[in-house]
Write an enzyme that holds these catalytic residues in place. Sequence first.
Site, PDB file in Angstrom:
ATOM      1  N   GLY A 299      -3.499   9.050  -2.537  1.00  0.00           N
ATOM      2  CA  GLY A 299      -4.153   8.159  -1.344  1.00  0.00           C
ATOM      3  C   GLY A 299      -4.030   9.102   0.175  1.00  0.00           C
ATOM      4  O   GLY A 299      -5.098   9.682  -0.174  1.00  0.00           O
ATOM      5  N   SER A 300      -3.586   8.762   1.328  1.00  0.00           N
ATOM      6  CA  SER A 300      -4.018   8.693   2.404  1.00  0.00           C
ATOM      7  C   SER A 300      -4.133  10.252   1.948  1.00  0.00           C
ATOM      8  O   SER A 300      -4.867  10.425   3.621  1.00  0.00           O
ATOM      9  CB  SER A 300      -3.355   8.242   3.448  1.00  0.00           C
ATOM     10  OG  SER A 300      -3.230   6.964   3.287  1.00  0.00           O
TER      11      SER A 300
END
Length: 577
Positions: A299-300
């Site tokens: 993810g981020s």
Amino acid sequence: MSRAVIYTSSPLLASRTPMWRSKFIVGALALSFLALAGRAAWIQVWGNAFFRKQGEVRFERTIELPASRGRILDRNGLLLATSVPAPSIWASPEDMDRDKAKLAQLAKLLEIPLPDLEKKLANEDKTFVWLKRQVDESVAKQVAALNIKGVFQRKEYKREYPEGEAAAHIVGFTNVEDRGQEGMELAFDKDLAGRAGTRRVIKDRLGHIVEDVGEQIPPVDGKDLQLSIDSKIQFFAYQKLRDAVVENKAKAGSIVVLDAQTGEVLALANYPSYSPNRRQNLSGEQLRNRAITDVFEPGSTMKPFTIALALESGLVTPQTVIQTAPGYVMMAGMKISDSHPHGALTVQQVIEKSSNVGTLKIALQMQPRDMWELFTQVGFGQKPQITFPGAVSGRLRPWKTWKPVEQATMSYGYGLSASLFQIARSYTVWAHDGQIIPATLLKSPEPATGVQVFKPETVAEVRAMLQMAAGPGGTGPKAQTLGYSVGGKSGTAYKQVGKGYATNRYRSWFSGIAPIENPRIVVAVMVDEPSAGKYFGGDVAAPVFSATVQQTLRMLGVQPDMNVKPQVVVNPVEESF
């Protein structure tokens, strides 16, 4: 008056015996004695191999002299695993004294039901059967005091783990034969085990040693193993992780703490865990070292790498403005959106606000091959070069197969997978002036050298962005630590279920460095399926990061680089999925 016996009056005695018959009888007797003497000489001198072998089978035994397994120590010399004497009780059923009262006492001491003990001893033709392996020395003394004929003891060692469940997944454990089964006990089993010695003896039918035969080979004790783990940091990190999993009603969690200068793993913990001293009824959920064996979409936490590549390539600067309105982008029938519309953002703010739209717009200006080479350089899709069983490589597909929408999603951490350990190691790039350094589980006090991935100037710009992301206007303000500056990136992702995603199941994590100007540690935290109402990485994982950073830096003697003042609690900007 007795009558005299006249022998010559007997016809039998009076008869003359032929001389040849006497000589024949004497000769036959002499030959018999010579044959017996020859046979005895043959058996004793030349033809004794069979009889020696039979004697050895019946009375000669090779006794194994067990080697003491090497200790496992933490970086400061504190014990993580050690061997203690633990005699094992065995019996010879054919020689057993079957006194009912004594057998009942023996069963009680060994904590075995009397019927089970009697079943073990039922076959009276057996000469050996284990009654119980590795009992306490106090129990062994009480068994010896019973003085039961046919019951014996063998010297063995049992493994003890002073740190218990806090270090279980890194240290591992051994089986009853003292062989490594998990963790570092398995990875370094050959070095830790040493080499057993031998002693040849002659025993009588009751099992008593009569004499030694031949030369005794002494055992070679195993070597000690010193890990990079700091047991105090390990215990604290485990406690904070456990508390977060329980508080957030999560399924599981993991944490990794790396020394940013040497690449040493200072702590690696998972919850749920287990006690290696008591391993009854263990499940795979408890035994898995999730930080190393489990992979998920990062993810981020991938966004800083995408932005750094764009900065390094000269495509953007920290102040370049990216238009993210209306807050989403349609690609190949797929809607990619931010949690909230942000409009125009600088590149710094793209990281601070964790904008998916801003990140992918920057990424699509670059070549897929360049992104793939960067991700590979920092360890994604590569098996970690550590001596530990079960370490996985994760997944990073070849760049030639990427479609534009896949390049876009990979730029913010979807479409590839990695372990928490890989994510933690990748963040050494930001802590080591652009170098990706090797991680190690063994003590290595020398500064590490690695591969240069980014220029130091690029890394300085990304550090500033990571500090903003962990600040009041970012997604992880709860990562802030009293007295120390920090920088990092939170992440929140839907969990994959089959070929899709579950919209009500999440993974939350935070990965970062501290202090920001002269990083000493990298800390990565992951909480799996929080279900108590909060699920964003900035809410669930960042507080664990904060507490671990503060305690670790204090233990390492790192001086605070900020004025200590009460922390202002703010609501983090929500992550974009």
